[in-house]
Design an enzyme around this catalytic site. Structure first.
Site, PDB file in Angstrom:
ATOM      1  CE  LYS A 137     -50.481 -46.791  62.579  1.00  0.00           C
ATOM      2  NZ  LYS A 137     -50.481 -45.378  62.264  1.00  0.00           N
ATOM      3  CE  LYS A 248     -54.841 -38.282  63.269  1.00  0.00           C
ATOM      4  NZ  LYS A 248     -54.354 -38.377  61.882  1.00  0.00           N
TER       5      LYS A 248
HETATM    6 MG   LIG Z   1     -51.871 -41.681  59.324  1.00  0.00          MG
END
Ligand SMILES: [Mg+2]
Length: 323
Positions: A137, A248
């Protein structure tokens, strides 16, 4: 002739609350679905929405399922309920034996890294566990610090390591250019580990800016928040996006429609978890196996062991009985 439909809500707590762009995520809520046909075949499915990705709420899904009166006749599930489309379609696929439930090798799964400088200590541990691709991240600390840590990281790690940088739509245009220039510079050096792509640098409403950046820099850009559903994948494709898509399956909608999109366009897809239980995970991985290009990029399914329970160790039937 209908199939018996039963639904059970669940809630499970993250061992550590997840930091998201919408605050802390402490509990994951969803539904498990069980289909039972007259031959006694059972199929399990899962509705695992992420409301801030634009999925329906658990309550909306439960209302739709309850309105079926305990029977599934295979009708249309509205596009406004993408996680429900996935749950019912994959329960049916499970019932007909189309979901193998084979867990991929850890080398095929992307490992997750913490934000900040602790990445330098954790990354070698993830490689020792067997991961070959790691996701970090970014956009959390100061950009000059983060780029410095990245420079250190690609030097420390084996050259074969692939790194994914995920900004969750939190960068400015100038910062995105700074990151892409740094990635191109590092990727030019064959002695270093590789940055596979920069994920969602800008918010979803800035698709055209990301498309233009994709033409100017060599390092790939991936869309994630921009493409929660198959409908959004199709829209970005028709607007000319040819970079990577992170998908997803649990929130993308109909698996059949997703597969049709893949077969027609052969997009660069990377499949990812939505923090679903083992039931949704098996179904999502089955879709990934059917739709991934060859060789397949690492799967974004490094999400086991993130909950404060033992559900990852249970069979679908045992998990169902637990609720
Ligand atoms: Mg992402």
């Amino acid at each position: 002739m209908g199939i018996e439909l039963a639904v059970r809500p669940y809630r499970r707590r993250f061992a550590q609350p997840l930091h998201t762009a919408h605050g802390l995520w402490g509990w994951r809520a969803g539904l498990l679905i069980r289909l039972l046909d007259r031959r006694g075949r059972v199929g399990y499915g899962e509705v695992a929405p992420i409301p801030w990705f634009g999925s329906e709420t658990v309550a909306a899904s439960l209302a739709f399922c309850s309105a079926q009166g305990g029977e599934w006749r295979g009708g249309e599930v509205p596009d406004a309920l993408p996680a429900t489309q996935f749950g019912l379609e994959s329960a049916l696929a499970d019932l007909t034996g189309e979901i193998a439930g084979k867990e991929p090798a850890i080398s095929a799964i992307c490992g997750l890294l913490p934000a900040g400088p602790s990445v330098l200590g954790i990354a070698p541990q993830r490689l020792a566990q067997g991961h070959r691709t790691l996701k970090w991240k970014i956009g959390v600390g100061a950009i000059t610090d983060e780029i410095r840590w990245l420079e250190q990281l690609v030097e420390d790690l084996p050259r074969s390591t692939q790194l994914r940088l995920d900004a969750n739509g939190g960068l400015s245009l100038a910062q995105t250019e700074q990151w892409l220039a740094a990635c191109d510079r590092l990727n030019n050096n064959p002695q270093l580990a590789t940055v596979e792509y920069l994920e969602q640098p800008l918010p979803p409403d800035q698709l055209e800016a990301m498309r233009a950046l994709g033409e100017r820099y060599k390092t790939a850009i991936a869309l994630d928040e921009s493409v929660a559903t198959v409908a959004q994948l199709e829209a970005c494709w028709s607007e000319g996006w040819r970079g990577v898509f992170v998908v997803k399956p649990a929130i993308a909608g109909s698996p059949q429609r997703l597969q049709a999109f893949c077969q027609q366009h052969q997009p660069r897809l990377v499949f990812s978890s939505a923090f679903e239980t083992a039931i949704g995970r098996r179904a999502a991985l089955a879709i990934a196996a059917r739709c991934s290009p060859c060789p397949a990029p690492a799967l974004g399914f490094g999400t086991q062991g993130w909950f404060d329970d033992d559900w990852d160790t249970l069979t679908p039937a045992d998990l169902w009985d637990r609720l």
